[in-house]
Enzyme design. Structure first.
Site, PDB file in Angstrom:
ATOM      1  N   GLU B 154       0.832  -1.211   0.000  1.00 43.66           N
ATOM      2  CA  GLU B 154       0.000   0.000   0.000  1.00 43.66           C
ATOM      3  C   GLU B 154       0.867   1.263   0.000  1.00 43.66           C
ATOM      4  OE1 GLU B 154      -3.138   0.344  -0.597  1.00 43.66           O
ATOM      5  OE2 GLU B 154      -3.195  -1.835  -0.832  1.00 43.66           O
ATOM      6  N   HIS B 369       3.597 -10.006  -9.714  1.00 47.54           N
ATOM      7  CA  HIS B 369       5.045 -10.255  -9.633  1.00 47.54           C
ATOM      8  C   HIS B 369       5.694  -9.193  -8.742  1.00 47.54           C
ATOM      9  CE1 HIS B 369       9.233 -10.787 -10.589  1.00 47.54           C
ATOM     10  NE2 HIS B 369       9.290  -9.529 -10.999  1.00 47.54           N
ATOM     11  N   SER B 370       5.351  -7.947  -9.000  1.00 44.92           N
ATOM     12  CA  SER B 370       5.881  -6.843  -8.204  1.00 44.92           C
ATOM     13  C   SER B 370       4.917  -5.692  -8.349  1.00 44.92           C
ATOM     14  CB  SER B 370       7.267  -6.431  -8.713  1.00 44.92           C
ATOM     15  OG  SER B 370       7.126  -5.743  -9.949  1.00 44.92           O
TER      16      SER B 370
END
Lengths: 360, 477
Positions: B154, B369-370
């Site tokens: 976040e 993934h990222s």
């Protein structure tokens, strides 16, 4: 390979005598309190250095393809018998594996001395060298390092090696902060520089001129000695032009210097020895004196390390230069078989360049 | 040896060709002399007329007595142990049956598990001793990793962090594998194993400082976020290139072996990395050099957007071990107890037998993934949801410890809220902590800074004073 060197020796008849002369003329700062040195060839000098490295550090290891029986160039002869097969051993035929393994071994505080059978075959290990070995210390904030790593590889022309047994890939590694690149010119230098490379707390790529393994013979002290890295050496003093080279090419350049002298041109010849980080100061001081610079290497001229030297010296000595910096190097072709004598930066090419630079 | 083998192959092939030519020429003669005019095609070897001479030979040889006779003079025969080949690695028997090893086994390699999807212990499962304390710590760490991931993710979305990468769905592999190891075991992780560091005592502030690349980052602000490393915790600093750590792990393991340490190297990797050359180099070196190393492959199905169906054709990773002579196991990566058991045993074998072990943990990358990836573009939401809920490794383990009476809902609420607060606090601190000084840009390239770098540093410092607007204000001179 051995027969190849002999053949080359016959073809280039001047080489042995030139090397003898080099042997006498090139002086190294070796301590004289030791027994007199005997004559050895280059591979024997390397072999002596490896014996000493293993003997003086129980955490030193030597490995690579075929090193167990002495190596294809005989550099590791007798090591496995003397130090055992856990410290001197063959590896699978996989260069990236050899270097990756060596990095891990070095990261544990060992001296990992890895052999790549030919510099031409170092490319599968390029990632391990460039992205791993070179950055190991930096990326960890100096928590980890693989400074005990030394990668030895025979490089350069050999008379019949063609595309895949002749290349000089040093420039690729000179573009990599974190690596050191060292190239010796003779047996005495090879022993002292190799021991320094092995004991240096940084990863070193050590290219050995395979041309000279058997051909180059000079007196080599049998004791343990080291020669400093990142220190160039003026091996022939002169006043009209500075020549910079490394490794086997120095013998060609030396010949050109001798011939030029007959025509009244006084050449200063510098052996760079360590290509990165390189000794700019010694070259700069020489060019300030002579006002001219010629660089010669076997690797293709475009993007070769000569370009870096030229640029750096122009930056520093622009107003002192009396002629453009000259480069006499390999052609921008793959290293050819039949055309090897055409490809090579021969003595006469160097000599011509000396003359045209001096007469510019 | 290779040369010898090649030669011998050539000899055998040539001999086969000669026999075949001889027999082929002889066969029609035989059929015309011994058969009546009603000679059917069955006596004539033409149905075997294959484009492959070898296949032709094998299929047809028993149809001709002449060929049978020829067989006797061949240099080998079926199961003739006396003539077995004494070849490096052991005796190789000969066979006249031309059998290709199939590309896969009929049944896929089963997956070892201890807990079922509900967190119930499967009957007959052997369990390594796990105390209440260890079980609670495992759970605590899995939750911490989950909360950490949520908050950091976040924070990145809000622009407070440059980059992040979660371990969602792989909490069990992270924490339970770490729990099965000892602090002396040297970890070479990929990048989705921060839980191992967490288990070993890396603090939340240490994680945060690395993410911010501030003065508290051991990597001195040089690497991208999530490239953690700790010498103190025997966790080698992460590097982005895939699988490079595998051959390095073998070198580290070899050093442990030479020092006769009661420890092994542990290399983590993913399914995508198994295609890299270094993966194969690492496994082969480990086997040949008999290095005490445990390879843990998290097969989570996806390498960014590349599904394993586009990655390899083998039955996952586990089957690759045998080809290298490495003992291997497939384990349910979402079953913390199974992971704990398998890694404990793998570690023990690696050290006592001085050999590598390969563990394939089947799992799923629940997150993207990222933070630079949106995985809904290439995989169905239902798939993600299924793994997030039905196969959730954290929930499964919680069910087990709750059933044991080792955990309560109250503790759950308290833990999650406490970790969240702690992580938020570390972010506030991390944001305010100053960046590493300019000097850290130039140090550690070599053990001693060479002259070219000293010159460049001097020049840069002058530039920074001259053009302060061009440079970040939080990097101290």
């Amino acid at each position: 390979m051995g027969t190849g060197l002999t053949r080359f020796g016959r073809r280039m008849r001047w080489v042995p005598s030139g090397l003898t002369r080099l042997g006498k003329q090139f002086s190294t700062s070796v301590c004289d309190n030791n027994p007199p040195a005997k004559s050895f060839n280059l591979y024997t000098a390397i072999n002596q250095a490896l014996h000493i490295a293993l003997e003086t550090d129980p955490r030193a290891y030597v490995f690579g393809e075929d090193v167990g029986f002495g190596g294809v160039f005989r550099c590791t002869t007798g090591l496995a018998d003397r130090f055992g097969k856990t410290r001197v051993f063959n590896t699978p035929l996989c260069e990236q594996g050899i270097v990756g393994f060596a990095i891990g071994l070095a990261a544990m505080g060992n001296r990992a001395i890895a052999e790549i059978q030919f510099a031409d075959y170092i490319f599968p290990a390029f990632d391990q060298l460039v992205n791993e070995a070179a950055k190991f210390r930096y990326r960890s904030g100096n928590q980890f390092n693989c400074g005990g790593l030394t990668v030895r590889a025979p490089y350069g022309a050999v008379g019949h090696g063609a595309l895949y047994h002749s290349q000089s890939p040093e420039a690729f590694f000179c573009h990599v902060p974190g690596l050191k690149v060292v190239i010796p010119r003779s047996p005495r230098e090879a022993k002292g520089l190799l021991l320094s490379s092995i004991r240096d707390p940084n990863p070193v790529v050590f290219f050995e001129p395979k041309w000279l393994y058997r051909l180059s013979v000079e007196e080599v002290p049998e004791h343990d000695y080291m020669l400093p890295l990142s220190e160039a050496q003026v091996i022939r003093e002169g006043s009209d032009i500075t020549l910079v080279g490394w490794g086997a090419q120095l013998s060609i350049m030396e010949q050109a210097c001798i011939d030029a002298e007959k025509e009244g041109i006084s050449c200063e010849l510098i052996d760079l020895k360590t290509l990165i980080p390189w000794d700019k100061e010694t070259v700069e001081a020489s060019v300030r004196k002579t006002g001219r610079l010629l660089i010669s290497h076997e690797a293709p001229v475009t993007g070769g390390f000569g370009a870096e030297i030229a640029a750096s010296i122009v930056e520093r000595c622009f107003l002192r230069l009396e002629a453009p910096v000259a480069r006499v190097c390999g052609l921008d072709t793959p290293f050819p078989l039949v055309f090897e004598p055409l490809y090579m930066p021969t003595k006469n090419k160097v000599l011509d360049s000396i003359k045209s630079t001096v007469n510019y | 040896m290779a040369l010898w083998l090649t030669r011998s192959r050539t000899v055998v092939l040539q001999s086969l060709k000669q026999k075949h030519a001889f027999w082929a020429a002889a066969a029609p003669l035989r059929s015309s002399s011994s058969s009546s005019s009603s000679s059917s095609s069955s006596t004539v070897p033409f149905p075997c007329n294959s484009s492959s001479p070898n296949l032709f030979w094998v299929n047809c040889r028993f149809k001709s007595t002449l060929a049978m006779n020829q067989l006797d003079s061949l240099p080998f025969s079926d199961s003739d142990d006396e003539q077995a080949l004494d070849f490096p690695g052991g005796k190789v028997t000969y066979t006249s049956e031309m059998t290709f090893i199939p590309e896969s086994q009929e049944k896929r390699v089963p997956c070892y598990r201890v807990l079922d999807d509900n967190g119930d212990l499967l009957i007959g499962s052997h369990l390594h001793q796990m105390s209440k304390e260890v079980a609670r710590k495992i759970y605590n760490n899995m939750v911490t990793l989950q909360v950490m991931d949520t908050v950091f993710y976040e924070a990145q979305r809000q622009g407070r962090l440059t980059f992040y990468l979660t371990s969602s769905g792989e909490e069990a592999i992270n924490i339970a594998s770490a729990a099965a190891l000892t602090p002396d075991d040297v970890i070479l992780a990929q990048y989705r194993e921060p839980g191992v560091l967490l288990w070993r005592g890396f603090t939340l502030q240490e994680f945060t400082d690395q993410l911010y690349g501030n003065k508290g980052d051991y990597g001195k602000g040089r690497q991208m976020a999530i490239h953690y490393g700790s010498k103190k915790l025997n966790y080698v600093t992460i590097s982005s290139p895939l699988a490079t750590q595998l051959p390095q792990a073998v070198g580290i393991a070899y050093s442990l072996k030479m020092d006769k340490k009661d420890a092994c190297a542990v290399a983590y990797t993913g399914d995508g990395a198994s295609s890299e050359g270094d993966f194969h180099a690492g496994l082969n070196f480990a086997a040949v050099l008999e290095a005490p190393v445990v390879f843990i492959c998290r097969n989570n199905g996806w390498a960014i957007s590349t599904n394993i169906s586009e990655q390899f054709r083998s039955d996952g990773i586990v089957v690759k071990g045998q080809a290298y002579g490495i003992r291997s196991i497939r384990v349910d990566g979402n079953d913390a107890l199974a992971v704990y058991n398998a890694i404990s045993t793998a570690r023990e074998m690696a050290i006592t037998e001085q050999r590598p072990i390969l563990v394939e943990a089947l799992t799923y990358r629940v997150g993207h993934h990222s933070t630079s990836d949106d995985s809904t573009k290439y995989r169905p939401l239902e798939e993600i949801e299924y793994w997030k809920t039905t196969r959730n490794p954290v929930n499964r383990f919680r069910n087990w410890i709750v059933k044991n009476g080792w955990w309560s809902d109250k503790e759950e609420t308290e833990l999650r809220s406490s970790i969240k607060k702690q992580v938020m606090h570390t972010i506030q601190v991390g944001e305010k902590t100053e960046k590493p000084p300019v000097a850290d840009l130039f140090s550690d390239v070599y053990d001693v800074t060479p002259s070219n770098l000293r010159e460049q540093e001097k020049q840069l410092r002058e530039d920074m004073i001259k053009y302060p607007q061009d440079y970040p204000s939080d990097v101290p001179l």
